[in-house]
Design a protein around this motif. Sequence first.
Motif, PDB file in Angstrom:
ATOM      1  N   VAL A   1       0.850  -1.187   0.000  1.00 37.28           N
ATOM      2  CA  VAL A   1       0.000   0.000   0.000  1.00 37.28           C
ATOM      3  C   VAL A   1       0.890   1.243   0.000  1.00 37.28           C
ATOM      4  O   VAL A   1       1.766   1.387   0.854  1.00 37.28           O
ATOM      5  N   THR A   2       0.668   2.118  -0.974  1.00 42.25           N
ATOM      6  CA  THR A   2       1.497   3.309  -1.128  1.00 42.25           C
ATOM      7  C   THR A   2       0.874   4.498  -0.404  1.00 42.25           C
ATOM      8  O   THR A   2      -0.333   4.739  -0.500  1.00 42.25           O
ATOM      9  N   LYS A   3       1.689   5.226   0.347  1.00 40.77           N
ATOM     10  CA  LYS A   3       1.235   6.441   1.018  1.00 40.77           C
ATOM     11  C   LYS A   3       1.101   7.570  -0.011  1.00 40.77           C
ATOM     12  O   LYS A   3       1.904   7.638  -0.942  1.00 40.77           O
ATOM     13  N   PRO A   4       0.127   8.495   0.173  1.00 42.06           N
ATOM     14  CA  PRO A   4      -0.923   8.452   1.202  1.00 42.06           C
ATOM     15  C   PRO A   4      -1.985   7.415   0.857  1.00 42.06           C
ATOM     16  O   PRO A   4      -2.228   7.149  -0.317  1.00 42.06           O
ATOM     17  N   PHE A   5      -2.586   6.816   1.869  1.00 44.79           N
ATOM     18  CA  PHE A   5      -3.565   5.764   1.626  1.00 44.79           C
ATOM     19  C   PHE A   5      -4.840   6.056   2.410  1.00 44.79           C
ATOM     20  O   PHE A   5      -4.846   6.839   3.366  1.00 44.79           O
ATOM     21  N   SER A   6      -5.910   5.419   2.003  1.00 43.37           N
ATOM     22  CA  SER A   6      -7.179   5.511   2.709  1.00 43.37           C
ATOM     23  C   SER A   6      -7.198   4.476   3.837  1.00 43.37           C
ATOM     24  O   SER A   6      -6.942   3.294   3.588  1.00 43.37           O
ATOM     25  N   PRO A   7      -7.467   4.891   5.065  1.00 45.49           N
ATOM     26  CA  PRO A   7      -7.555   3.910   6.159  1.00 45.49           C
ATOM     27  C   PRO A   7      -8.575   2.806   5.873  1.00 45.49           C
ATOM     28  O   PRO A   7      -8.355   1.643   6.211  1.00 45.49           O
ATOM     29  N   ARG A   8      -9.700   3.169   5.226  1.00 45.33           N
ATOM     30  CA  ARG A   8     -10.708   2.150   4.892  1.00 45.33           C
ATOM     31  C   ARG A   8     -10.140   1.127   3.915  1.00 45.33           C
ATOM     32  O   ARG A   8     -10.388  -0.079   4.042  1.00 45.33           O
TER      33      ARG A   8
END
Length: 233
Positions: free
Chosen positions: A104-111
Amino acid sequence: MPRATLLLVEDDPAIAELVAFHFEREGFAVSATADGEDAVLLAREKAPDVVLLDWMVPGLSGIEVCRQLRRMPGTANVPIIMLTARGEEEDRVRGLETGADDYVTKPFSPRELVARVAAVLRRVRPALAGELLSYADVEMDTVGHRVRRDGDAVALGPTEFRLLRHFLEHPGWVFSRERLLDAVWGHDSEIEIRTVDVHIRRLRKAMNEGGRADLIRTVRSAGYSLDTDPDSG
């Protein structure tokens, strides 16, 4: 049922707090550290159900932490998701080849992150993440061991079922034959590498019966992927 345990390895306090909040709200028991060496020690003391691992952490790099966790018997099969600002394909491939299950690449959705963790948890503790996997017109009941395509039942052998399940948990990802051997047959398997091709052919035959479109994409010199676009990659 005991809560799923998550080991979070992240040196940015704001991100660590945000991630911990969302997973604790979903019922996870979260332990966190900002140090790679500490992460290895924590995992050795008590193996978590899943690891969220930042690429750039003090002590040991995320890649080295991943490598060490894969070498330790107690954590060899624990799902690992890499968290990183590195978005280049070469970096993603390196992380996956080291043993990460997802990236998962930042920025990411917490959901989205919670959904990714749920997906990888299905492989080891399906009761924690639900029973149904789906992609395109394919549905899999992981508990009832049933597969349907466009509503019609698909008969699969045990190995083909595990292969399809792995693909459904990671749609769009390209897996080498070696990675498929590890995921489906196990890290200590002595199965020959070409056996993967045999079972891929069987899976395709069952899934494509009746002239349905082939969802298993062969990627030259790389491996296989579950993908609706045969021209992608």
